[in-house]
Design a protein around this motif. Structure first.
Motif, PDB file in Angstrom:
ATOM      1  N   ASN A 248       0.840  -1.198   0.000  1.00  0.00           N
ATOM      2  CA  ASN A 248       0.000   0.000   0.000  1.00  0.00           C
ATOM      3  C   ASN A 248       0.879   1.253   0.000  1.00  0.00           C
ATOM      4  O   ASN A 248       0.600   2.224  -0.704  1.00  0.00           O
TER       5      ASN A 248
ATOM      6  N   HIS B 128      -6.251   7.989  -0.432  1.00  0.00           N
ATOM      7  CA  HIS B 128      -6.434   6.597  -0.826  1.00  0.00           C
ATOM      8  C   HIS B 128      -5.564   5.674   0.026  1.00  0.00           C
ATOM      9  O   HIS B 128      -5.999   4.587   0.422  1.00  0.00           O
ATOM     10  N   TRP B 129      -4.338   6.093   0.319  1.00  0.00           N
ATOM     11  CA  TRP B 129      -3.466   5.290   1.180  1.00  0.00           C
ATOM     12  C   TRP B 129      -4.127   5.055   2.534  1.00  0.00           C
ATOM     13  O   TRP B 129      -4.164   3.919   3.022  1.00  0.00           O
TER      14      TRP B 129
ATOM     15  N   ARG C  43      -7.347   5.297   3.430  1.00  0.00           N
ATOM     16  CA  ARG C  43      -8.561   4.483   3.334  1.00  0.00           C
ATOM     17  C   ARG C  43      -8.220   3.013   3.089  1.00  0.00           C
ATOM     18  O   ARG C  43      -8.844   2.113   3.644  1.00  0.00           O
ATOM     19  N   THR C  44      -7.206   2.764   2.267  1.00  0.00           N
ATOM     20  CA  THR C  44      -6.794   1.392   1.981  1.00  0.00           C
ATOM     21  C   THR C  44      -6.177   0.739   3.214  1.00  0.00           C
ATOM     22  O   THR C  44      -6.480  -0.415   3.532  1.00  0.00           O
ATOM     23  N   GLU C  45      -5.342   1.469   3.919  1.00  0.00           N
ATOM     24  CA  GLU C  45      -4.714   0.922   5.125  1.00  0.00           C
ATOM     25  C   GLU C  45      -5.770   0.565   6.167  1.00  0.00           C
ATOM     26  O   GLU C  45      -5.708  -0.479   6.814  1.00  0.00           O
TER      27      GLU C  45
ATOM     28  N   ILE D 161      -7.509  -2.611   5.053  1.00  0.00           N
ATOM     29  CA  ILE D 161      -6.641  -3.771   5.274  1.00  0.00           C
ATOM     30  C   ILE D 161      -6.709  -4.189   6.740  1.00  0.00           C
ATOM     31  O   ILE D 161      -6.853  -5.367   7.059  1.00  0.00           O
TER      32      ILE D 161
ATOM     33  N   LEU E  64     -11.090  -3.608  -0.331  1.00  0.00           N
ATOM     34  CA  LEU E  64     -10.333  -2.380  -0.568  1.00  0.00           C
ATOM     35  C   LEU E  64     -11.212  -1.345  -1.266  1.00  0.00           C
ATOM     36  O   LEU E  64     -12.056  -1.701  -2.084  1.00  0.00           O
TER      37      LEU E  64
ATOM     38  N   SER F 251     -11.839   3.086  -6.672  1.00  0.00           N
ATOM     39  CA  SER F 251     -11.559   4.466  -7.026  1.00  0.00           C
ATOM     40  C   SER F 251     -11.698   4.663  -8.528  1.00  0.00           C
ATOM     41  O   SER F 251     -11.209   3.859  -9.316  1.00  0.00           O
TER      42      SER F 251
END
Length: 130
Positions: free
Chosen positions: A29, A84-85, A87-89, A92, A98, A101
């Protein structure tokens, strides 16, 4: 909105949800985030280069418009990357799907449209210069 921005700068908030994931997923990520950040920096550099090195174009202030568009797009990419980083983290850590987007498609269309407009400007200059 401010709550979202605050989360970007507070690692305790991120670590307080879910469970610690396999570090490889977090590192992947982060690499994706850094790739987006490099894209944003390249767009900003392109905007500065356009402002400084493009010759005057046939339409008044077209050079400045190109530079400003690239600078704004680069800034948008950088901000979108960190969002985005985060929200993705979070996804996870929570074991969720995930986040999807549309931004990559929007960015690709913006860059493609910009390239078409630049081709038109270059051709107009070439035809007008003869």
């Amino acid at each position: 909105m401010w709550e979202t921005v605050r989360r970007w700068f507070d690692p305790r908030e991120l670590r307080s949800v879910g469970s610690t994931p396999d570090y490889r997923f977090s590192l992947a990520n982060e690499r994706t985030f850094l790739a987006w950040l490099r894209t944003g920096l390249a767009l900003v550099a392109g905007g500065l280069a356009a402002a400084q090195f493009l010759p005057p174009l046939p339409l008044a202030h077209l050079r400045e418009a190109i530079a400003v568009a690239l600078l704004l797009l680069g800034g948008t990419v950088a901000v979108r990357a960190v969002d985005h980083w985060a929200r993705t983290e979070r996804a996870i850590r929570l074991g969720e799907e995930l986040p999807a987007s549309r931004f990559p498609a929007v960015l690709a269309l913006a860059v493609g449209l910009g390239a078409v407009l630049l081709v038109i400007a270059v051709l107009a200059r070439a035809v007008g210069g003869r």
